[in-house]
Design an enzyme around this catalytic site. Structure first.
Site, PDB file in Angstrom:
ATOM      1  N   ASP A 130      78.796  86.341  31.489  1.00 19.07           N
ATOM      2  CA  ASP A 130      79.042  85.105  32.227  1.00 19.07           C
ATOM      3  C   ASP A 130      80.355  84.503  31.730  1.00 19.07           C
ATOM      4  O   ASP A 130      80.602  84.464  30.519  1.00 19.07           O
ATOM      5  CB  ASP A 130      77.905  84.122  31.929  1.00 19.07           C
ATOM      6  CG  ASP A 130      77.372  83.463  33.175  1.00 19.07           C
ATOM      7  OD1 ASP A 130      78.184  82.835  33.875  1.00 19.07           O
ATOM      8  OD2 ASP A 130      76.170  83.556  33.431  1.00 19.07           O
ATOM      9  N   ASP A 232      81.273  81.745  36.693  1.00 19.02           N
ATOM     10  CA  ASP A 232      80.387  80.603  36.922  1.00 19.02           C
ATOM     11  C   ASP A 232      81.116  79.470  37.654  1.00 19.02           C
ATOM     12  O   ASP A 232      82.193  79.049  37.211  1.00 19.02           O
ATOM     13  CB  ASP A 232      79.906  80.102  35.545  1.00 19.02           C
ATOM     14  CG  ASP A 232      78.976  78.921  35.649  1.00 19.02           C
ATOM     15  OD1 ASP A 232      77.840  79.114  36.079  1.00 19.02           O
ATOM     16  OD2 ASP A 232      79.397  77.796  35.309  1.00 19.02           O
ATOM     17  N   GLU A 286      80.204  83.293  41.480  1.00 19.78           N
ATOM     18  CA  GLU A 286      79.050  82.510  41.881  1.00 19.78           C
ATOM     19  C   GLU A 286      79.499  81.672  43.072  1.00 19.78           C
ATOM     20  O   GLU A 286      80.271  80.734  42.926  1.00 19.78           O
ATOM     21  CB  GLU A 286      78.584  81.596  40.740  1.00 19.78           C
ATOM     22  CG  GLU A 286      77.269  80.925  41.069  1.00 19.78           C
ATOM     23  CD  GLU A 286      76.992  79.701  40.226  1.00 19.78           C
ATOM     24  OE1 GLU A 286      77.918  79.115  39.658  1.00 19.78           O
ATOM     25  OE2 GLU A 286      75.813  79.329  40.154  1.00 19.78           O
ATOM     26  N   HIS A 352      68.498  82.445  37.152  1.00 16.57           N
ATOM     27  CA  HIS A 352      68.096  81.403  36.201  1.00 16.57           C
ATOM     28  C   HIS A 352      68.217  79.995  36.792  1.00 16.57           C
ATOM     29  O   HIS A 352      67.815  79.035  36.155  1.00 16.57           O
ATOM     30  CB  HIS A 352      68.968  81.512  34.949  1.00 16.57           C
ATOM     31  CG  HIS A 352      70.398  81.190  35.263  1.00 16.57           C
ATOM     32  ND1 HIS A 352      71.187  82.003  36.053  1.00 16.57           N
ATOM     33  CD2 HIS A 352      71.179  80.133  34.931  1.00 16.57           C
ATOM     34  CE1 HIS A 352      72.370  81.458  36.198  1.00 16.57           C
ATOM     35  NE2 HIS A 352      72.399  80.318  35.519  1.00 16.57           N
ATOM     36  N   ASP A 353      68.828  79.863  37.973  1.00 19.81           N
ATOM     37  CA  ASP A 353      68.953  78.546  38.619  1.00 19.81           C
ATOM     38  C   ASP A 353      67.891  78.335  39.690  1.00 19.81           C
ATOM     39  O   ASP A 353      67.935  77.337  40.419  1.00 19.81           O
ATOM     40  CB  ASP A 353      70.336  78.398  39.274  1.00 19.81           C
ATOM     41  CG  ASP A 353      71.444  78.264  38.244  1.00 19.81           C
ATOM     42  OD1 ASP A 353      71.175  77.752  37.143  1.00 19.81           O
ATOM     43  OD2 ASP A 353      72.572  78.675  38.550  1.00 19.81           O
TER      44      ASP A 353
HETATM   45  C1  GLC Z   1      76.184  77.510  37.341  1.00 24.84           C
HETATM   46  C2  GLC Z   1      75.111  78.066  36.451  1.00 24.84           C
HETATM   47  C3  GLC Z   1      74.157  76.974  36.093  1.00 24.84           C
HETATM   48  C4  GLC Z   1      74.924  75.904  35.364  1.00 24.84           C
HETATM   49  C5  GLC Z   1      76.117  75.407  36.174  1.00 24.84           C
HETATM   50  C6  GLC Z   1      77.062  74.643  35.334  1.00 24.84           C
HETATM   51  O1  GLC Z   1      75.684  77.099  38.561  1.00 24.84           O
HETATM   52  O2  GLC Z   1      74.481  79.157  37.076  1.00 24.84           O
HETATM   53  O3  GLC Z   1      73.088  77.426  35.315  1.00 24.84           O
HETATM   54  O4  GLC Z   1      74.079  74.822  35.082  1.00 24.84           O
HETATM   55  O5  GLC Z   1      76.866  76.489  36.697  1.00 24.84           O
HETATM   56  O6  GLC Z   1      77.750  75.502  34.479  1.00 24.84           O
END
Ligand code: GLC
Length: 576
Positions: A130, A232, A286, A352-353
């Site tokens: 990541d 990310d 992402e 994980h989200d």
């Molecule tokens: C992304 C991650 C998430 C995080 C956010 C801020 O969406 O997947 O888990 O809280 O970014 O970094």
């Protein structure tokens, strides 16, 4: 797509990456022109905090993952994506990095990391890391310097607004208690910007010095031999730093204002030149922007930016009251058509989200849970695009069933709860929403066996276990040939043995069927038919082909398929 500002959406994060997919092209041609390892990969996402704890502190760690490498190998996956493992004060479980070149103490040491990478590579498994560079932690040395004085060389690593200019135009923060993305800092009498929490100040990508630092960090990890980066929240990096006023209510559709600001593509092309082009690494963003055009511009190989992106339309669909299977089919088919000739997509229903896919997209009641989990895994592993499987979904792990706020650990959830308390919001309604959607549902400790703490840790786990761990765990499922786990392994094998499932043209079958999602995959003379009943009721379907001669390759009911009359959550893959 219009976004409403419901807490549900905010807390499940898919809103980050919504796509206004108005445009549509109908093409289902062969995309195998450029075969690549990352197109053929089956990615397994490991959430390190919850996977396996080796030292009894209740927090998963790298040594824990190392001890389970043979398990990961046995799944048939070919790449691991690790959530952030860098030094972090853990305001947002590692998505607030305080040192990009070091390992979080809870997770271990750089030696552990090197051993993990070696162990993965010995097993022919790639490692994707990541990369969290839309923001850092406020405890990163850059930010400490930046906030210390207006003349610090690090001042422009972040976005500051001097208070004598007045309050800057409103910017919406996803994670802040008051949703205000500007935080006043008295040290220098100025505001700094944070799209996420106050402890996650946004980095200033306009600054070439900052960009150079990031490429240096990426090279540091690429030189160690890692195989890819997951960027990310990257589509938020570019900003109009004059911070003009946005129309009132923009926050209901903030992705439109925050994502893909001009400048982003220049950064990606520069990153590609500086890093990606020099290593054999894959890259995945992402988010896919606001439109097909955005998505294509990110992943069109000729533009030299990224390899693939996640579109979040699909995971957005599931709602507590249910969802339309037709809509699900429509969204996934639309995205498939968008990449049929150019570019590449990621396929996923959870990460994980998100809360657990079985609880959101099918059924987690005991009668249907296993069938549901097998059906959903069949889907993910038979679509065109690179499948991303979230740890625990190979067992059919379910939502946690938390009923009290004290059981949750997720920072934005706890912030929202406080916000509702302060503003007299509807707390019972909120608790009900988060039971379905909160990210902690997908973060409960991994269920290894029926012993104390599910074999995850000898200490007190950082997040409560799902009480169903005695029924759903690896040890139980290893012994059962018909388990979700063993089905998952058969599915990964099937995909790896049949590149048609990776590259083959995708064509919907019985398009308007309200319960059944069916499609063919065809490539180099091989044709497969995938049939999935997404409901708890028997469902008729029209295969548009003579199935009497078709070979059943896999089925989630004993004794094979039921042809035109599907049983609840039935899944079958035929070779035609
Ligand atoms: C992304 C991650 C998430 C995080 C956010 C801020 O969406 O997947 O888990 O809280 O970014 O970094």
């Amino acid at each position: 797509m219009k976004k409403n500002r419901s807490l549900l959406l905010l807390l499940t994060l898919p809103v980050l990456i919504s796509c206004n997919t108005g445009e549509q092209k109908k093409t289902n041609t062969d995309t195998a022109a450029g075969r690549e390892w990352w197109k053929e990969a089956i990615v397994y996402q490991v959430y390190p905090r919850s996977f396996k704890d080796s030292d009894g502190d209740g927090i998963g760690d790298l040594k824990g993952i190392i001890s389970k490498l043979d398990y990961i190998k046995s799944l048939g996956v070919t790449a691991v994506w690790l959530n952030p493992i860098y030094s972090s004060p853990n305001d947002d479980n590692g998505y607030d990095v305080s040192d990009y070149r070091d390992i979080m103490k809870d997770f271990g040491t750089m030696q552990d990391f090197d051993a993990l990478l070696k162990g993965l590579h010995e097993r022919n498994i790639k490692l994707v890391m990541d990369l969290v560079v839309n923001h850092s932690s406020d405890e990163h040395e850059w930010f400490k310097q930046s906030r210390s004085s207006r003349t610090s060389p690090y001042r422009n690593y972040y976005h500051w607004w001097d208070a004598e200019r007045g309050k800057p135009n409103y910017r919406y923060s996803l994670f802040d208690i008051n949703h205000d993305a500007w935080k006043y800092d008295s040290t220098t009498n100025a505001y700094y910007l944070h799209y996420f929490s106050r402890k996650q100040p946004d980095l200033n990508w306009e600054n070439p010095a900052l960009r150079k630092e990031v490429y240096g960090i990426m090279k540091f990890w690429a030189d160690k031999g890692i195989d890819g980066f997951r960027l990310d929240a990257f589509q938020f990096t570019a900003k109009d730093t004059s911070f003009p006023a946005f129309p009132k209510g923009f926050e209901n559709d903030f992705v439109k204002y925050y994502a893909m600001v001009p400048g982003l593509h220049n950064y990606l092309q520069e990153m590609n030149k500086e890093v990606f082009s020099k290593y054999n690494v894959m890259s995945v963003a992402e988010g896919a922007g606001n439109s097909f055009r955005d998505a294509h511009e990110l992943v069109d190989a000729s533009r030299k930016e990224l390899n693939m992106a996640y579109a979040f339309d699909g995971v957005d669909i599931a709602k507590p009251e249910g969802y339309s299977i037709r809509r699900l089919k429509e969204v996934f088919s639309r995205w498939d058509s968008a990449f049929a000739q150019n570019g590449w997509l990621s396929i996923f229903l959870a990460n994980h989200d998100q809360a657990r896919m079985v609880s959101r997209f099918a059924s987690d009641v005991p009668q249907f849970r296993e069938l549901s989990a097998k059906m959903l895994n069949t889907f993910i592993l038979s679509m065109r695009g690179t499948p991303y499987c979230y740890n625990g979904d190979e067992l059919g792990m379910t939502n946690a069933g938390f009923t009290r706020i004290e059981q949750y650990r997720d920072m934005p959830t706890l912030n929202e709860y406080k916000h509702l308390q302060q503003t007299g919001g509807d707390i019972p309604k909120f608790l009900k929403q988060i039971q379905f959607s909160c990210r902690d549902n997908g973060r409960t400790p991994f269920q290894w066996d029926s012993s104390k703490n599910a074999g995850f840790s000898t200490g007190l786990p950082w997040l409560q276990l799902n009480p169903n761990y005695r029924d759903i765990n690896v040890a139980v499922q290893e012994k059962d040939e018909k388990s979700v786990l063993n089905y998952f392994r058969r599915m990964t094998k099937l995909r790896k043995e049949n590149p048609a499932l990776v590259y083959g043209a995708y064509q919907l079958v019985d398009k308007n069927n309200p319960s059944v999602y069916a499609y063919t995959r065809e490539w180099q003379g091989k044709k497969f038919l995938v049939v999935l009943n997404f409901t708890s009721k028997a469902a008729a379907f029209d295969p548009a082909a003579d199935l009497s001669k078709a070979k059943t390759l896999i089925s989630n009911y004993p004794g094979g398929s039921a042809a035109k009359q599907l049983r609840p959550y039935e899944a079958v893959v035929y070779q035609l």
